[in-house]
Each structure stands twice: as C-alpha cells, then as structure tokens.
Enzyme design. Structure first.
Site, PDB file in Angstrom:
ATOM      1  N   GLY A  25     -20.619 -12.688   4.880  1.00 45.62           N
ATOM      2  CA  GLY A  25     -20.687 -11.539   5.782  1.00 45.62           C
ATOM      3  C   GLY A  25     -22.046 -10.862   5.785  1.00 45.62           C
ATOM      4  O   GLY A  25     -23.070 -11.492   5.488  1.00 45.62           O
ATOM      5  N   SER A  84     -19.200  -7.344  -4.131  1.00 42.73           N
ATOM      6  CA  SER A  84     -18.445  -6.402  -3.294  1.00 42.73           C
ATOM      7  C   SER A  84     -18.436  -5.026  -3.963  1.00 42.73           C
ATOM      8  O   SER A  84     -18.524  -4.923  -5.187  1.00 42.73           O
ATOM      9  CB  SER A  84     -16.979  -6.844  -3.173  1.00 42.73           C
ATOM     10  OG  SER A  84     -16.873  -8.086  -2.553  1.00 42.73           O
ATOM     11  N   PHE A 103     -27.180  -2.583  -2.552  1.00 44.16           N
ATOM     12  CA  PHE A 103     -27.587  -1.287  -1.973  1.00 44.16           C
ATOM     13  C   PHE A 103     -28.300  -1.429  -0.637  1.00 44.16           C
ATOM     14  O   PHE A 103     -28.873  -0.466  -0.134  1.00 44.16           O
ATOM     15  CB  PHE A 103     -28.479  -0.536  -2.969  1.00 44.16           C
ATOM     16  CG  PHE A 103     -27.758  -0.149  -4.229  1.00 44.16           C
ATOM     17  CD1 PHE A 103     -26.873   0.917  -4.246  1.00 44.16           C
ATOM     18  CD2 PHE A 103     -27.927  -0.867  -5.397  1.00 44.16           C
ATOM     19  CE1 PHE A 103     -26.179   1.275  -5.408  1.00 44.16           C
ATOM     20  CE2 PHE A 103     -27.248  -0.525  -6.566  1.00 44.16           C
ATOM     21  CZ  PHE A 103     -26.370   0.550  -6.561  1.00 44.16           C
ATOM     22  N   ALA A 151     -23.542   6.437  -5.316  1.00 43.61           N
ATOM     23  CA  ALA A 151     -24.750   6.424  -4.472  1.00 43.61           C
ATOM     24  C   ALA A 151     -24.363   6.621  -3.007  1.00 43.61           C
ATOM     25  O   ALA A 151     -24.988   7.424  -2.290  1.00 43.61           O
ATOM     26  CB  ALA A 151     -25.510   5.109  -4.665  1.00 43.61           C
ATOM     27  N   CYS A 187     -19.114   1.375   5.218  1.00 45.65           N
ATOM     28  CA  CYS A 187     -18.980   1.699   3.794  1.00 45.65           C
ATOM     29  C   CYS A 187     -18.886   3.175   3.423  1.00 45.65           C
ATOM     30  O   CYS A 187     -18.124   3.520   2.524  1.00 45.65           O
ATOM     31  CB  CYS A 187     -20.123   1.059   3.025  1.00 45.65           C
ATOM     32  SG  CYS A 187     -19.972  -0.739   3.060  1.00 45.65           S
ATOM     33  N   PHE A 207     -23.410   1.357  14.927  1.00 45.96           N
ATOM     34  CA  PHE A 207     -23.348   2.570  14.090  1.00 45.96           C
ATOM     35  C   PHE A 207     -24.727   3.092  13.741  1.00 45.96           C
ATOM     36  O   PHE A 207     -24.880   4.225  13.289  1.00 45.96           O
ATOM     37  CB  PHE A 207     -22.473   2.355  12.855  1.00 45.96           C
ATOM     38  CG  PHE A 207     -23.133   1.627  11.712  1.00 45.96           C
ATOM     39  CD1 PHE A 207     -23.147   0.241  11.655  1.00 45.96           C
ATOM     40  CD2 PHE A 207     -23.738   2.340  10.684  1.00 45.96           C
ATOM     41  CE1 PHE A 207     -23.754  -0.423  10.595  1.00 45.96           C
ATOM     42  CE2 PHE A 207     -24.335   1.687   9.615  1.00 45.96           C
ATOM     43  CZ  PHE A 207     -24.352   0.296   9.578  1.00 45.96           C
TER      44      PHE A 207
HETATM   45  N1  LIG Z   1     -22.142  -4.143   5.061  1.00 42.43           N
HETATM   46  C1  LIG Z   1     -23.008  -3.591   4.225  1.00 42.43           C
HETATM   47  O1  LIG Z   1     -24.084  -3.152   4.622  1.00 42.43           O
HETATM   48  C2  LIG Z   1     -22.719  -3.477   2.761  1.00 42.43           C
HETATM   49  C3  LIG Z   1     -21.488  -3.870   2.223  1.00 42.43           C
HETATM   50  N2  LIG Z   1     -21.255  -3.771   0.881  1.00 42.43           N
HETATM   51  C4  LIG Z   1     -19.990  -4.248   0.313  1.00 42.43           C
HETATM   52  O2  LIG Z   1     -20.041  -5.690   0.291  1.00 42.43           O
HETATM   53  C5  LIG Z   1     -18.743  -6.235   0.516  1.00 42.43           C
HETATM   54  C6  LIG Z   1     -18.803  -7.195   1.697  1.00 42.43           C
HETATM   55  O3  LIG Z   1     -19.152  -6.447   2.852  1.00 42.43           O
HETATM   56  P1  LIG Z   1     -19.553  -7.176   4.209  1.00 42.43           P
HETATM   57  O4  LIG Z   1     -20.439  -8.325   3.908  1.00 42.43           O
HETATM   58  O5  LIG Z   1     -20.012  -6.110   5.125  1.00 42.43           O
HETATM   59  O6  LIG Z   1     -18.121  -7.731   4.672  1.00 42.43           O
HETATM   60  P2  LIG Z   1     -17.812  -8.785   5.810  1.00 42.43           P
HETATM   61  O7  LIG Z   1     -16.459  -8.477   6.301  1.00 42.43           O
HETATM   62  O8  LIG Z   1     -18.953  -8.854   6.773  1.00 42.43           O
HETATM   63  O9  LIG Z   1     -17.797 -10.194   5.038  1.00 42.43           O
HETATM   64  C7  LIG Z   1     -16.830 -10.538   4.098  1.00 42.43           C
HETATM   65  C8  LIG Z   1     -16.501 -12.024   4.284  1.00 42.43           C
HETATM   66  O10 LIG Z   1     -15.666 -12.446   3.207  1.00 42.43           O
HETATM   67  C9  LIG Z   1     -14.814 -13.466   3.710  1.00 42.43           C
HETATM   68  N3  LIG Z   1     -13.689 -13.666   2.798  1.00 42.43           N
HETATM   69  C10 LIG Z   1     -12.663 -12.824   2.523  1.00 42.43           C
HETATM   70  N4  LIG Z   1     -11.850 -13.379   1.610  1.00 42.43           N
HETATM   71  C11 LIG Z   1     -12.364 -14.595   1.295  1.00 42.43           C
HETATM   72  C12 LIG Z   1     -11.981 -15.629   0.403  1.00 42.43           C
HETATM   73  N5  LIG Z   1     -10.880 -15.512  -0.358  1.00 42.43           N
HETATM   74  N6  LIG Z   1     -12.727 -16.755   0.340  1.00 42.43           N
HETATM   75  C13 LIG Z   1     -13.836 -16.883   1.110  1.00 42.43           C
HETATM   76  N7  LIG Z   1     -14.265 -15.924   1.975  1.00 42.43           N
HETATM   77  C14 LIG Z   1     -13.535 -14.788   2.052  1.00 42.43           C
HETATM   78  C15 LIG Z   1     -14.406 -12.926   5.069  1.00 42.43           C
HETATM   79  O11 LIG Z   1     -13.908 -13.968   5.889  1.00 42.43           O
HETATM   80  C16 LIG Z   1     -15.728 -12.327   5.574  1.00 42.43           C
HETATM   81  O12 LIG Z   1     -16.457 -13.239   6.370  1.00 42.43           O
HETATM   82  C17 LIG Z   1     -17.813  -5.042   0.715  1.00 42.43           C
HETATM   83  O13 LIG Z   1     -17.217  -4.736  -0.515  1.00 42.43           O
HETATM   84  C18 LIG Z   1     -18.759  -3.920   1.123  1.00 42.43           C
HETATM   85  O14 LIG Z   1     -18.255  -2.658   0.744  1.00 42.43           O
HETATM   86  C19 LIG Z   1     -22.209  -3.324   0.020  1.00 42.43           C
HETATM   87  C20 LIG Z   1     -23.443  -2.947   0.488  1.00 42.43           C
HETATM   88  C21 LIG Z   1     -23.800  -3.000   1.892  1.00 42.43           C
HETATM   89  O1  LIG Z   2     -22.750   0.248   0.900  1.00 48.74           O
HETATM   90  C1  LIG Z   2     -23.208   0.121   2.008  1.00 48.74           C
HETATM   91  O2  LIG Z   2     -22.618  -0.424   2.951  1.00 48.74           O
HETATM   92  C2  LIG Z   2     -24.555   0.660   2.358  1.00 48.74           C
HETATM   93  O3  LIG Z   2     -24.307   1.908   3.056  1.00 48.74           O
HETATM   94  C3  LIG Z   2     -25.450   2.536   3.546  1.00 48.74           C
HETATM   95  O4  LIG Z   2     -26.141   1.681   4.451  1.00 48.74           O
HETATM   96  P1  LIG Z   2     -25.691   1.543   5.994  1.00 48.74           P
HETATM   97  O5  LIG Z   2     -24.331   2.114   6.171  1.00 48.74           O
HETATM   98  O6  LIG Z   2     -25.903   0.125   6.354  1.00 48.74           O
HETATM   99  O7  LIG Z   2     -26.756   2.385   6.814  1.00 48.74           O
HETATM  100  P2  LIG Z   2     -27.417   3.840   6.591  1.00 48.74           P
HETATM  101  O8  LIG Z   2     -28.836   3.744   6.934  1.00 48.74           O
HETATM  102  O9  LIG Z   2     -27.076   4.405   5.286  1.00 48.74           O
HETATM  103  O10 LIG Z   2     -26.714   4.697   7.732  1.00 48.74           O
HETATM  104  C4  LIG Z   2     -25.324   5.024   7.669  1.00 48.74           C
HETATM  105  C5  LIG Z   2     -24.986   5.974   8.800  1.00 48.74           C
HETATM  106  O11 LIG Z   2     -25.580   7.254   8.580  1.00 48.74           O
HETATM  107  C6  LIG Z   2     -26.367   7.626   9.711  1.00 48.74           C
HETATM  108  N1  LIG Z   2     -27.501   8.438   9.221  1.00 48.74           N
HETATM  109  C7  LIG Z   2     -28.338   7.955   8.273  1.00 48.74           C
HETATM  110  C8  LIG Z   2     -29.374   8.725   7.784  1.00 48.74           C
HETATM  111  C9  LIG Z   2     -29.564  10.019   8.272  1.00 48.74           C
HETATM  112  O12 LIG Z   2     -30.482  10.780   7.874  1.00 48.74           O
HETATM  113  N2  LIG Z   2     -28.709  10.492   9.229  1.00 48.74           N
HETATM  114  C10 LIG Z   2     -27.670   9.729   9.712  1.00 48.74           C
HETATM  115  O13 LIG Z   2     -26.907  10.194  10.569  1.00 48.74           O
HETATM  116  C11 LIG Z   2     -26.783   6.308  10.336  1.00 48.74           C
HETATM  117  O14 LIG Z   2     -27.174   6.443  11.664  1.00 48.74           O
HETATM  118  C12 LIG Z   2     -25.517   5.512  10.162  1.00 48.74           C
HETATM  119  O15 LIG Z   2     -24.562   5.840  11.149  1.00 48.74           O
HETATM  120  C13 LIG Z   2     -26.412   2.834   2.394  1.00 48.74           C
HETATM  121  O16 LIG Z   2     -27.602   3.414   2.920  1.00 48.74           O
HETATM  122  C14 LIG Z   2     -26.738   1.565   1.625  1.00 48.74           C
HETATM  123  O17 LIG Z   2     -27.539   1.875   0.507  1.00 48.74           O
HETATM  124  C15 LIG Z   2     -25.438   0.918   1.159  1.00 48.74           C
HETATM  125  O18 LIG Z   2     -25.700  -0.297   0.497  1.00 48.74           O
END
Ligand SMILES: NC(=O)C1=CN([C@@H]2O[C@H](COP(=O)(O)OP(=O)(O)OC[C@H]3O[C@@H](n4cnc5c(N)ncnc54)[C@H](O)[C@@H]3O)[C@@H](O)[C@H]2O)C=CC1
Ligand SMILES: O=C(O)[C@H]1O[C@H](OP(=O)(O)OP(=O)(O)OC[C@H]2O[C@@H](n3ccc(=O)[nH]c3=O)[C@H](O)[C@@H]2O)[C@H](O)[C@@H](O)[C@@H]1O
Length: 512
Positions: A39, A165, A197, A258, A311, A373
């Site tokens: 993902g 995750s 992060f 965080a 998140c 978003f």
């Molecule tokens: N999206 C972001 O910017 C961030 C996300 N996270 C965390 O990272 C984790 C993943 O987030 P995303 O990548 O956004 O999720 P996502 O939904 O984009 O990707 C997760 C993937 O895992 C796959 N999956 C689920 N169960 C599975 C299994 N048993 N075997 C193989 N594949 C499987 C799904 O099909 C999906 O493609 C979450 O816990 C999220 O909170 C942390 C930091 C940033």
């Molecule tokens: O755990 C996660 O998923 C991630 O969540 C956020 O990252 P993200 O959600 O991708 O993007 P951000 O830049 O944090 O923005 C989040 C939301 O807040 C809004 N935002 C951000 C900053 C700001 O000053 N004001 C504001 O409205 C953005 O437009 C957006 O809708 C954190 O910044 C990452 O460090 C973290 O890893």
C-alpha cells in the site's frame, strides 16, 4: 534503552525439526526482505530500501492481485513513466523503474516471499473497527493477525518480524502468542516495532532523509541483535545518530503520540482561525507570530477546512480507546476533543458557504477544486472534501469537482449515497448532481461559487487563470478558500467575493 518487563516478544520454539535454523538469538545480516502489504507505506518504503540497498532482495506482496498487477504495470509508451502504479507519490515512479526486476519484486505469492526472507515487514492496513467491541475507536487488527498467522504457518527458518503498520500499544505481544502457537518447532522469531512517519505527497523525501528512524525491541540479547540488523539496513542511507532505539511499547506508543500531537496543532490553529474570522485578526499573522517562538515552531500551523488522511483520526481514536481501557477517562476526553474540533471545523466551513450564498445552495452550481486529503496525492481517505461535498449534496447543490490526481470513479465511490434495505444490506444509490471535470476551468464554468478544498499548487493565483474563471461564472462570484492559500487581494481585484479560512471581517467585509 528502555526495557520491557518480560521477554514477551521473543519466541524460540522447541527443538529443530530438520529444517536449517539460525541459532536462537543470532540473526544473520539481512539479505532478503519481504514486505506484507503493497500500500501507501509498504510500496514506497520498501522501494527506497531496494534503491539504497542493492545487496538486499526486496519482495513486496499483497493479497490484492489488482494492486500487485498495478505495481508491475508497464511504462507509458510515450513518456516512459510508470503512470499505472497504484500509489501516486512524486519521485516514486523513478525509483520503482530503477529497481523493479533488479532487487525489487511485487508478487501475490505471499508464502514464498515469507519463506525466503530474513526480515518481514508487516505493513498492512489497521483501520478503525466498524463493529463489535471498541467499534468506532479501536484498531481493527485482523489484517495484522492474518499476516502473522501466515508467517507462523509457512516460515521454515528464523526471522525478524517488524511491525511497520501503526498498531495499538502492546500489539507485539499478541503477535508473539500467535507466532508461538502456530509455527514449526525450533524456529526463532524476534518482533520489532518500526513505525513509519512518512507523510503522503512527500513520502520519497521523508523516506530518503527521515527526521528519525524509530526501532523498538525487547532488551534481550536476541531482541537487540534483531534491532541492530534492522538498523544496519537503514544505515545504508540514514546517519546512525538519527536511528533511535527504544523499548517495544514506547515505540508503538510513540507513533500514536506523534500523530496525535501533529493533529492537535491543526485543531488548535483551526480553533484560532474561527476567532480570527470574527475579530479581524489574520490567522496567517497569528500563526507566523506564534511559530517564530522556537519552542512552538512554524510547522503544522497552516489553518484549513480541517485535517484528513487515513491516519490522524484513526490513530487518535485508537489512543482514546487505549486511554478509556486504562480507566483514564480525562485523557481520553482530552484527545477526543482534537477530533471533535476537526469535525466542527469542516462543518463550520460548509455552513459558511451556504450562509454566504444567501442561505441556500439548492440547484446552484458549486465548483470544488481539490478532492484529495492534501496536495501531491490521489488519496481521498478521510478527505475533508468528502464531508463538505456530502453537505453540499444534502443541500441539493449541483457539485462539479476537479482534482489533478483523484480518479473519477474514486470521487463517485466516496460520495455515493447508501441506503440500508430492510435486511440491513447497504446499497449504493448513485451520485446524481455530482460531475467530475477534467480541468479547473471546466468545473468552474457557470458556477456561483468556487470552493478550494485541497492545496494543490496549480490552484494558486500565479498558476490558474482566475480572471478567465471569473468571466465564466454567475455573479456575484464567490471564492471560498478552505486552505487559506490564495491571494485574496488579487482575487478581489478581479471582482471575486472572497472568504478564506482564518481571515477576519476587516479584510473580507468590504463586499458583505
Ligand atoms: N498512509 C500513510 O501515509 C501511512 C500509514 N501508516 C500505517 O501503515 C499501515 C498501512 O497503511 P497503508 O499503506 O496506507 O494501507 P493500504 O491500505 O494502502 O495498504 C495495506 C495493504 O495491505 C494488504 N493486506 C492486508 N492484509 C494482507 C495480508 N494478510 N497479506 C497480504 N497483504 C495484505 C491490503 O490488500 C493493502 O493493499 C497502517 O497501519 C497505517 O496506519 C503509517 C504511516 C503513514
Ligand atoms: O501516520 C500517518 O499516516 C502519517 O500521518 C501524517 O501524514 P499525512 O496524513 O500523510 O499528511 P499530513 O501532511 O500530516 O497532513 C494531514 C492532514 O492535515 C492537513 N494539514 C496539515 C498541516 C497543516 O498545517 N494544516 C493542515 O490542515 C493536511 O492538509 C492533511 O489533510 C503525518 O504527518 C505523518 O508523519 C504520518 O506518518
């Protein structure tokens, strides 16, 4: 390094059963990585590892064949860009092009990739639970659990298992129980916490030069050996002083903390934006004045319609649930308020649009610029645009939407009305009165108001022909800047009536 009370996350099971096993507690240098979950996190994170560690084979696996097919898609024949990747991130396509087929592989063969790996990242989704105990707050860990069960069932050699995750505090101990109860005898697992992060839209930059890499392990010989092995992987490009080793539970909790602290800043600045709008103060000036204090700092003080993304809300709800479970109700209420303020901000903004358009938008064309978003991503999870556009639809407006990266089908999927039939089945009821456009100019044609909901650079006054937009709109022509990003004075000179989040009556009231 912080120490956990007992070696909950180290597991060595029984005698060896004839398979070749490393000595318990001693992990060889990492040569093969499997990442479960292709993902937004797994894909970019492991692509960077492949790019920076050509001596390590990296296989990213997923149970979703369409997602893997997209990661393996061919380049655009004209530009050579990998435009079919399932995640849009500036710079990602180049890295995947460089490494794919060399030491980076995308596959649906989860078992084979687990078997080959010295180290397995678990990078699956952990959404908020929708039903059962903790519904609406707790993290749904069934994807983490099924990945862990799979590892236990198919592993024929010892491995380092890494929680990538975002998970509730002490998830590693549940993983240990699952591994211990299901794996072959003699196999040794160490579980590490290594939260991610990165922020979407800047993921590649964040991954190449992270503020810190956090690695949580048990304070045991094998736990520390595992942490050192993971650290060695990162040290291929991250300075050692940026790699921070902690105990497992601190690492798990730090990720939730965080995100909660970052979201709290946005809710704080948005609460002040509301005061600015009623007093004549400017949120730009207030944020700048406060951010100059080094103890506060300038980041994450950009006022907005509200925060979105997959998140912030999920992780705060998770923290709220944890606090309640520990009997810390005032703590739970404190963090819940960050989300409540965010919901209020989105609704306040949507109400302002209706109020300003003479208290009705029924039948009126409202143009929405930006649906993701935030900018530089096609991700719409928890996008404030969904809340605002749904509000406009309930007010029976005609909503025309343009976003540079979000596919039309995704916008319809996010806005579709759903009705429960007598058996409780949810049926989509269509998205009438929503038009998805291929340019900002098309979306704004004949509109009564333009509402900017994500901060794409191309919407800025220097990049978009706002004069042309004005000429082709109904009059009076309104702009609602939900990101406080446009040059309001310039727009007013063109003839627009402008409302920007956090800008008070002295600056906008000339036209009221
Ligand atoms: N999206 C972001 O910017 C961030 C996300 N996270 C965390 O990272 C984790 C993943 O987030 P995303 O990548 O956004 O999720 P996502 O939904 O984009 O990707 C997760 C993937 O895992 C796959 N999956 C689920 N169960 C599975 C299994 N048993 N075997 C193989 N594949 C499987 C799904 O099909 C999906 O493609 C979450 O816990 C999220 O909170 C942390 C930091 C940033
Ligand atoms: O755990 C996660 O998923 C991630 O969540 C956020 O990252 P993200 O959600 O991708 O993007 P951000 O830049 O944090 O923005 C989040 C939301 O807040 C809004 N935002 C951000 C900053 C700001 O000053 N004001 C504001 O409205 C953005 O437009 C957006 O809708 C954190 O910044 C990452 O460090 C973290 O890893």
């Amino acid at each position: 390094m912080a120490t956990a009370a007992s070696p909950l996350s180290t597991t060595t099971l029984g005698a060896a059963n004839g398979t070749s096993l490393a000595s318990p507690g001693i992990h060889p240098p990492v040569r093969s990585i499997c990442c479960i979950g292709a993902g937004y996190v797994g894909g970019p994170t492991c692509s960077i590892i492949a790019a920076r560690c050509p001596h390590i084979d990296v296989t990213i696996v997923d149970i979703n064949p369409a997602r893997i097919a997209a990661w393996n898609s061919d380049p655009d024949p004209l530009t050579g860009d990998l435009t079919g990747l399932p995640v849009f991130e500036p710079g990602l396509s180049d890295i995947v092009k460089e490494c794919r087929g060399r030491n980076l592989f995308f596959s649906t063969d989860v078992d084979e990739a687990i078997r080959k790996a010295d180290l397995v990242f678990v990078s699956v989704n952990t959404p908020t639970k929708k039903s059962g105990v903790g519904a609406g707050y707790a993290a749904d860990l069934h994807y983490v659990e099924s990945s862990t069960r799979r590892i236990a069932q198919v592993a024929t050699s010892s491995k380092i298992i890494v929680e990538k995750s975002t998970v509730p505090c002490r998830t590693a101990s549940s993983m240990r129980v699952i591994l211990e109860s299901n794996s072959r005898p003699g196999i040794h697992f160490d579980i590490l916490s290594n939260p991610e992060f990165l922020a979407e839209g800047t993921a590649m930059r964040d991954l190449q030069a992270p503020d810190r890499v956090l690695i949580g392990s048990l304070d045991t010989e094998s736990g520390q050996c595992a942490a050192d092995r993971l650290s060695e992987v990162y040290e291929n490009w991250v300075p050692a002083e940026r790699i921070y080793m902690t105990g497992l539970w601190s690492s798990e909790l730090s990720k939730l903390a965080a995100n909660a602290l970052l979201a709290q800043r946005i809710s704080s600045i948005n609460s002040l934006a509301a005061i600015c709008e009623s007093t004549g103060a400017s949120i730009h000036e207030v944020a700048h004045a406060c951010g100059l204090d080094r103890r506060i700092g300038p980041q994450f003080l950009q006022a907005s319609v509200g925060f979105g993304g997959s998140c912030f809300q999920k992780d705060i709800l998770n923290l709220v649930y944890l606090s309640e479970s520990l009997g810390l109700t005032p703590v739970a209420n404190y963090w819940k308020q960050v989300i409540e303020m965010n919901e209020w901000s989105k609704n306040r903004f949507a109400h302002k649009v209706v109020q300003t358009l003479f208290n009705t938008i029924t039948g009126k064309k409202v143009a929405v610029l930006g649906f993701s978003f935030k900018d530089n991503t096609g991700d719409t999870r928890e996008s404030p645009a969904i809340t605002v556009c749904r509000f406009f639809r309930r007010e029976l407006a005609r909503v025309s939407i343009y976003d540079p990266k979000v596919p039309e089908a995704q916008i319809h999927a996010d806005l579709v009305d759903r009705e429960h039939d007598a058996t409780g089945v949810v049926a989509p009821q269509g998205t009438n009165n929503v038009t998805v456009c291929s340019s900002a100019l098309e979306a704004c044609k004949d509109a009564e108001a333009v509402v900017v909901l994500s901060p794409w650079r191309e919407f800025r006054c220097e990049n978009l022909d706002w004069g042309h937009i004005y000429e082709n709109m109904s009059k009076p022509a309104f702009v609602f800047d939900g990101r406080a990003m446009l040059d309001a004075e310039k727009l007013k000179k063109i003839g627009f009536k402008v409302h920007a989040v956090g800008t008070g009556p002295e600056k906008t009231d000339a036209w009221l």
